[in-house]
Design a protein around this motif. Structure first.
Motif, PDB file in Angstrom:
ATOM      1  N   ARG A 211       0.833  -1.205   0.000  1.00 54.00           N
ATOM      2  CA  ARG A 211       0.000   0.000   0.000  1.00 54.00           C
ATOM      3  C   ARG A 211       0.865   1.252   0.000  1.00 54.00           C
ATOM      4  NH1 ARG A 211      -5.214  -1.622   1.857  1.00 54.00           N
ATOM      5  NH2 ARG A 211      -5.809  -2.784   0.019  1.00 54.00           N
ATOM      6  N   THR A 212       1.889   1.227   0.878  1.00 56.29           N
ATOM      7  CA  THR A 212       2.787   2.376   0.953  1.00 56.29           C
ATOM      8  C   THR A 212       3.465   2.610  -0.393  1.00 56.29           C
ATOM      9  OG1 THR A 212       3.232   1.518   3.149  1.00 56.29           O
ATOM     10  CG2 THR A 212       4.527   3.401   2.443  1.00 56.29           C
ATOM     11  N   ILE A 213       3.926   1.513  -0.998  1.00 60.02           N
ATOM     12  CA  ILE A 213       4.590   1.639  -2.295  1.00 60.02           C
ATOM     13  C   ILE A 213       3.636   2.241  -3.321  1.00 60.02           C
ATOM     14  CG2 ILE A 213       5.492   0.296  -4.232  1.00 60.02           C
ATOM     15  CD1 ILE A 213       6.884  -1.489  -2.232  1.00 60.02           C
ATOM     16  N   ASP A 214       2.377   1.803  -3.275  1.00 58.48           N
ATOM     17  CA  ASP A 214       1.388   2.345  -4.211  1.00 58.48           C
ATOM     18  C   ASP A 214       1.240   3.855  -4.068  1.00 58.48           C
ATOM     19  OD1 ASP A 214       0.849   0.068  -5.511  1.00 58.48           O
ATOM     20  OD2 ASP A 214      -0.907  -0.489  -4.323  1.00 58.48           O
ATOM     21  N   ILE A 215       1.283   4.325  -2.823  1.00 56.20           N
ATOM     22  CA  ILE A 215       1.192   5.768  -2.604  1.00 56.20           C
ATOM     23  C   ILE A 215       2.346   6.471  -3.302  1.00 56.20           C
ATOM     24  CG2 ILE A 215       1.340   7.600  -0.877  1.00 56.20           C
ATOM     25  CD1 ILE A 215      -0.162   5.811   1.034  1.00 56.20           C
ATOM     26  N   PHE A 216       3.562   5.930  -3.093  1.00 56.46           N
ATOM     27  CA  PHE A 216       4.728   6.556  -3.707  1.00 56.46           C
ATOM     28  C   PHE A 216       4.644   6.511  -5.228  1.00 56.46           C
ATOM     29  CE2 PHE A 216       6.523   6.318   0.470  1.00 56.46           C
ATOM     30  CZ  PHE A 216       7.389   7.386   0.491  1.00 56.46           C
ATOM     31  N   LEU A 217       4.097   5.397  -5.747  1.00 56.15           N
ATOM     32  CA  LEU A 217       4.031   5.266  -7.199  1.00 56.15           C
ATOM     33  C   LEU A 217       3.014   6.218  -7.809  1.00 56.15           C
ATOM     34  CD1 LEU A 217       4.290   1.431  -7.780  1.00 56.15           C
ATOM     35  CD2 LEU A 217       5.999   3.166  -8.188  1.00 56.15           C
ATOM     36  N   SER A 218       1.995   6.601  -7.012  1.00 64.06           N
ATOM     37  CA  SER A 218       0.960   7.463  -7.593  1.00 64.06           C
ATOM     38  C   SER A 218       1.394   8.921  -7.617  1.00 64.06           C
ATOM     39  CB  SER A 218      -0.358   7.307  -6.842  1.00 64.06           C
ATOM     40  OG  SER A 218      -0.232   7.885  -5.569  1.00 64.06           O
ATOM     41  N   LEU A 219       2.515   9.236  -6.962  1.00 64.69           N
ATOM     42  CA  LEU A 219       2.977  10.617  -6.959  1.00 64.69           C
ATOM     43  C   LEU A 219       4.158  10.774  -7.908  1.00 64.69           C
ATOM     44  CD1 LEU A 219       2.824  11.197  -3.132  1.00 64.69           C
ATOM     45  CD2 LEU A 219       1.249  12.074  -4.826  1.00 64.69           C
ATOM     46  N   PRO A 220       4.133  11.773  -8.761  1.00 68.77           N
ATOM     47  CA  PRO A 220       5.246  11.955  -9.692  1.00 68.77           C
ATOM     48  C   PRO A 220       6.559  12.211  -8.947  1.00 68.77           C
ATOM     49  CG  PRO A 220       3.381  13.325 -10.300  1.00 68.77           C
ATOM     50  CD  PRO A 220       3.076  12.737  -8.967  1.00 68.77           C
ATOM     51  N   THR A 221       7.627  11.634  -9.467  1.00 65.69           N
ATOM     52  CA  THR A 221       8.955  11.795  -8.874  1.00 65.69           C
ATOM     53  C   THR A 221       9.281  13.259  -8.645  1.00 65.69           C
ATOM     54  OG1 THR A 221       9.519  10.088 -10.436  1.00 65.69           O
ATOM     55  CG2 THR A 221      11.297  10.965  -9.110  1.00 65.69           C
ATOM     56  N   PHE A 222       9.005  14.026  -9.700  1.00 65.38           N
ATOM     57  CA  PHE A 222       9.418  15.432  -9.635  1.00 65.38           C
ATOM     58  C   PHE A 222       8.749  16.156  -8.483  1.00 65.38           C
ATOM     59  CE2 PHE A 222       9.025  19.870 -10.661  1.00 65.38           C
ATOM     60  CZ  PHE A 222      10.327  20.192 -10.966  1.00 65.38           C
ATOM     61  N   LEU A 223       7.478  15.824  -8.242  1.00 70.88           N
ATOM     62  CA  LEU A 223       6.737  16.503  -7.186  1.00 70.88           C
ATOM     63  C   LEU A 223       7.357  16.238  -5.815  1.00 70.88           C
ATOM     64  CD1 LEU A 223       4.217  18.184  -6.606  1.00 70.88           C
ATOM     65  CD2 LEU A 223       3.006  16.064  -6.197  1.00 70.88           C
ATOM     66  N   MET A 224       7.636  14.943  -5.544  1.00 68.95           N
ATOM     67  CA  MET A 224       8.214  14.597  -4.249  1.00 68.95           C
ATOM     68  C   MET A 224       9.591  15.235  -4.098  1.00 68.95           C
ATOM     69  SD  MET A 224       6.146  12.940  -2.497  1.00 68.95           S
ATOM     70  CE  MET A 224       7.019  12.036  -1.234  1.00 68.95           C
ATOM     71  N   ALA A 225      10.359  15.189  -5.190  1.00 67.67           N
ATOM     72  CA  ALA A 225      11.704  15.748  -5.124  1.00 67.67           C
ATOM     73  C   ALA A 225      11.621  17.249  -4.856  1.00 67.67           C
ATOM     74  CB  ALA A 225      12.449  15.473  -6.416  1.00 67.67           C
ATOM     75  N   LEU A 226      10.650  17.895  -5.510  1.00 68.92           N
ATOM     76  CA  LEU A 226      10.505  19.329  -5.286  1.00 68.92           C
ATOM     77  C   LEU A 226      10.075  19.608  -3.852  1.00 68.92           C
ATOM     78  CD1 LEU A 226       9.786  22.061  -7.462  1.00 68.92           C
ATOM     79  CD2 LEU A 226       7.954  21.869  -5.821  1.00 68.92           C
ATOM     80  N   ALA A 227       9.202  18.739  -3.333  1.00 66.79           N
ATOM     81  CA  ALA A 227       8.748  18.930  -1.956  1.00 66.79           C
ATOM     82  C   ALA A 227       9.927  18.838  -0.991  1.00 66.79           C
ATOM     83  CB  ALA A 227       7.693  17.896  -1.601  1.00 66.79           C
ATOM     84  N   ILE A 228      10.736  17.795  -1.158  1.00 68.72           N
ATOM     85  CA  ILE A 228      11.837  17.592  -0.211  1.00 68.72           C
ATOM     86  C   ILE A 228      12.923  18.640  -0.391  1.00 68.72           C
ATOM     87  CG2 ILE A 228      13.630  15.989   0.523  1.00 68.72           C
ATOM     88  CD1 ILE A 228      11.710  13.734  -0.184  1.00 68.72           C
ATOM     89  N   ALA A 229      13.336  18.816  -1.639  1.00 70.86           N
ATOM     90  CA  ALA A 229      14.407  19.783  -1.874  1.00 70.86           C
ATOM     91  C   ALA A 229      13.926  21.200  -1.583  1.00 70.86           C
ATOM     92  CB  ALA A 229      14.900  19.682  -3.308  1.00 70.86           C
ATOM     93  N   GLY A 230      12.640  21.437  -1.815  1.00 70.77           N
ATOM     94  CA  GLY A 230      12.112  22.775  -1.633  1.00 70.77           C
ATOM     95  C   GLY A 230      11.858  23.129  -0.186  1.00 70.77           C
TER      96      GLY A 230
END
Lengths: 289, 309, 270
Positions: A129-148
């Motif tokens: 389930r957790t993996i599914d959550i990560f897969l449904s979010l675009p890489t760029f978005l998460m990266a922007l969230a963390i780096a930002g």
């Protein structure tokens, strides 16, 4: 059932024969070509300090935006830094960063994937389930969230990329672990009263190592691409690091007058990515046939 | 059907909670900086006391979870906080900038669909022909080409050389055709490959053979029998692809100075305008969730087998 | 355009005649002779069986007759006369329409043979509209009758159903209904009962037999099951490794097998 076990056995035999895989790579011209370029890039990256004709960080305002000369083979950039040296060091940076991302991805993805596939049941469901959550979010978005939300830096970019990309990786490893679990040698290991840790590390991990390596090679190209992208928009490596994405970002301002500045780093990126992709494709074909 | 959608929406709440919590915790990790940034804006050279005063005023001294809950309460009411840089409500900022991003991504999705279906289907149907070879070369090019570099090259050609678009930015473009082309060309490769493989697989199925034996024309075989079946997994991927276009448009927006939400988010990162970044991430996550839901509904309409599940 | 037409009285009762057919599968590193110098006749109103183990080339023959062999299959020699005309000398364009107007085929896996995303009705009506010049409404009525003819109950309900809602036996009947929407000279049944339950097998065979009686269709039955052959076939060809090793009427083959392979098959079946 019997058919299934046979299929598993066959696929396992395929995974295990790494000698065969290597031989098969050399029958593909494109893969050999990719391998040669990758080897060349690795050599350049390792020997960057020896090969580079100048210091990549040395600013020389009197030598700004100069054309090629015996000292500066491809000329200088807007701060009078040697372009060739920056490109050469850029190779080292790209490889180091991508290895960090890959290493971190594996460090997260392999244990979680193994655990999920080996344990099964509720743990497996929760992890999936957790993996599914990560897969449904675009890489760029998460990266922007963390780096930002944290400071934009190389470290945070690497963390951001790994924290997103482990997910698909873990899922594939889970599948392989489940497959490995059903094989006969697992029964034998259980019968011999091996502990869980022994089974996971000695038996399963060793069996799925070759395909993991192939998967990793396939990923390097896109990792390098992503690193350059993040650095280009200022979320990754920070100036004055000699990194290809940063070099491209610097060159944007001088597009009208010095368009050649954006040609060199772009070519460096695409050649590197293509070489890794060629090699990866070759490895994949070798493992599939 | 409506009940299904309701249930699906309900299961998506944990996803949104997780995303918001992650962004919030990340944000709170940097709150020390934020108080200083805000204080610097207010007092020019703030003293320690002044920074602390801002910290208390903004509630940064409370425990993270308490801050999160009060933020969440506001968020549910449609209040995502105020931008640090211009004090406007984050929601207003999103509403103002989103249409541009949506327009760009939608156009890119349109190009992407045209490119990938044309190349994917024709390379599967005429496998081994020149169009198959072209599509193979294109796929390889597409996965290896840095999107931002291709964008820069197009900007140079169409902006600096041909003068069709403005290099320095501004919204001289009515339709973001070139930015959209950049995005779709650079991400089309995987979809061409996907459609090609699916189509090849479907064309080898028994029902295609049976339809041929029945005397159905090859054109109808492809358009009526094969395409629908081959499309199902592609629609799913295209949905995710649309999400990536929406969320990934930031790079292209910044290159072509297209004043969309992505560009705003990047600017906000540089200005450390955390409420805007936070709002952007949350908004995008909601959007992804809605896109996934829409894709599921579309697949359910096309595939009768999914209705009973 | 002139096609080679085999004249004479005999062609009247030969729905299918294959003369010295050879077919190879071309692989990247080798080619496989799947069918070698094969001669075969399927008589109108009779059931001709091709028997052999899997991989003997039986299904390849069926696909070649229908003109839907795989892309890497190359016919190197021979003639296939379907309803009196050699389909191998026909231009590609008219081939599919000619073949589908004179022959139909049902396959081993009935569920796989129906498009999962189209209703039974859509697929049946589609076949009817290809062969008959009627309106959609009339086609719908014909379709209902077709389903009744293969003893499927509640045809109106069935027309709206998707293949995944039906059992294998029902799907195979739908396939037979589709295959018999017109009066085909030849029906090829490629292992029609292999994927089905034993209890359903007899019913499907009965359907085929009744179609033969009703419409005088020649049936080419491809199977590895000698029990089925003994039950309904008139003529038998025994196939092995791409060759027909022995052929004759059912009585000849069963009571007086000449070839060792035939004897082995019989011994194994009994």
């Amino acid at each position: 059932m019997q058919v299934k076990t046979q299929a598993v056995k066959r696929s396992n035999a395929r995974f295990c024969s790494s000698h065969g895989i290597i031989n098969r790579i050399f029958t593909q011209k494109a893969a050999v070509f990719g391998l040669l370029i990758v080897a060349l890039i690795i050599v350049i990256a390792i020997a960057a300090s020896v090969i580079a004709p100048n210091d990549p960080l040395k600013v020389n305002m009197s030598m700004r935006l100069k054309g090629p000369s015996p000292l500066y083979w491809l000329g200088t950039d807007n701060l009078g830094r040697c372009i060739v040296s920056r490109l050469i060091w850029g190779a080292r940076m790209s490889l180091i960063y991508s290895m960090c991302v890959l290493g971190l991805m594996m460090a997260i993805g392999i244990p979680i994937g193994l655990l999920s596939g080996y344990a099964g049941g509720r743990i497996d469901t929760f992890i999936m389930r957790t993996i599914d959550i990560f897969l449904s979010l675009p890489t760029f978005l998460m990266a922007l969230a963390i780096a930002g939300m944290l400071e934009p830096s190389v470290k945070n970019m690497i963390i951001a990329m790994a924290s997103v990309w482990w997910a698909p990786y873990a899922r594939i490893i889970r599948g392989m672990a489940m497959q490995a679990k059903q094989q006969d040698f697992m029964l034998a290991a259980k019968a011999a009263a091996c502990t869980h840790t022994q089974i996971i590390f000695r038996h399963i991990l060793r069996n799925i190592a070759p395909p993991i390596i192939v998967m990793a090679t396939l990923e390097i190209g896109s990792i390098i691409l992503a690193i350059a992208s993040f650095s280009f928009i200022g979320l990754g490596a920070q100036p004055p690091t000699p990194e290809w994405g940063i070099m491209l970002s610097d060159s944007k301002e001088f597009m009208q007058t010095q368009p050649q500045l954006m040609v060199y780093p772009g070519i460096a990126i695409i050649v590197t990515v293509m070489a890794f992709n060629l090699l990866g494709e070759g490895l994949k074909n070798a493992i599939q046939n | 059907m409506l009940k299904d959608i309701g249930e699906r929406l309900f299961t998506l709440i944990p996803v949104l909670l997780a995303v918001s919590l992650i962004t919030f915790i990340l944000g709170s990790m940097s709150s020390g900086d934020t108080a200083r940034t805000l204080a610097e804006k207010k007092y020019d050279r703030p003293t320690y006391e002044q920074i602390e005063e801002i910290r208390t005023e903004m509630g940064f001294d409370r425990p993270v979870l308490v801050q999160y809950v009060s933020w969440l309460e506001d968020a549910v009411r449609g209040n995502l906080g105020f931008s640090y840089s211009n004090d406007r409500p984050v929601v207003d900022e999103i509403v103002q900038y989103f249409p541009k991003t949506f327009q760009l991504s939608l156009l890119a999705l349109l190009f992407l669909t045209i490119i990938s279906f044309t190349l994917g289907i024709s390379s599967a149907v005429f496998s081994g022909s020149w169009i198959d070879k072209i599509s193979r070369v294109y796929c390889f090019w597409s996965v290896s080409m840095p999107e931002f570099w291709f964008g820069l090259i197009l900007l140079y050609i169409f902006g600096a050389r041909l003068g069709l678009i403005s290099v320095l930015g501004g919204n001289s473009m009515k339709f973001p055709i070139i930015p959209a082309l950049t995005m779709s060309l650079c991400s089309g490769g995987i979809y061409v490959r996907l459609i090609r493989t699916n189509m090849e697989e479907v064309l080898n199925k028994g029902y295609i053979r049976a339809a041929r034996a029945k005397g159905v024309s090859e054109y109808k075989i492809i358009t009526k029998h094969a395409l629908k079946n081959a499309m199902l997994p592609v629609i799913n991927k295209l949905g995710i692809g649309f999400g990536s276009l929406l969320a990934g448009s930031a790079i292209i927006e910044s290159i072509f100075s297209w004043n969309g939400l992505g560009n705003l988010a990047l600017e906000s990162v540089k200005l450390k305008d955390y409420p805007v970044v936070q709002g952007y991430v949350l908004f995008m996550a909601v959007l992804m969730v809605l896109i996934n839901l829409t894709v599921d509904i579309i697949c359910g309409i096309i595939d009768p087998r999914l209705k009973n599940v | 355009m002139q096609y080679k037409t085999k004249q004479g009285v005999q062609s009247e009762n030969k729905a299918l005649e294959i003369r010295s057919l050879s077919l190879d599968y071309i692989m990247p590193d080798q080619s496989i002779h799947a069918v070698v110098d094969l001669n075969l006749v399927a008589r109108t109103g009779k059931i001709t069986a091709i028997v052999g183990e899997s991989g003997s080339g039986k299904s390849t023959v069926a696909l070649a007759v229908m003109g839907i062999q795989d892309k890497n299959a190359v016919i190197s020699n021979g003639e296939i006369y379907l309803a009196g005309t050699d389909i191998l000398s026909m231009p590609k364009k008219g081939l599919r329409s000619y073949v589908s107007n004179h022959a139909s085929i049902i396959f081993q896996d009935p569920i796989d043979s129906l498009n999962p995303l189209l209703t039974v009705g859509e697929q049946l009506v589609e076949a009817i509209l290809i062969h008959e010049k009627t309106t959609k409404k009339q086609a719908f009525t014909i379709a209902l009758n077709q389903l009744l003819a293969v003893s499927l109950p509640q045809p109106e309900e069935l027309m709206k159903k998707y293949p995944f809602m039906l059992s294998g036996g029902m799907c195979q009947r739908v396939m037979i209904a589709i295959a018999s929407v017109f009066r085909p000279a030849l029906l090829i049944a490629d292992e029609p009962t292999t994927a089905l339950d034993v209890t359903v097998q007899a019913q499907i065979l009965h359907q085929l037999d009744s179609m033969r009686k009703r419409k005088g269709t020649a049936i080419l039955l491809i199977t590895h099951d000698l029990g089925v052959v003994a039950e309904i076939a008139d003529d038998v060809c025994v196939m092995k490794d791409g060759y027909i090793v022995e052929s004759g009427t059912i009585d000849d083959i069963f009571s007086n097998p000449q070839h060792t392979y035939t004897r082995q098959l019989l011994a194994a079946a009994l």
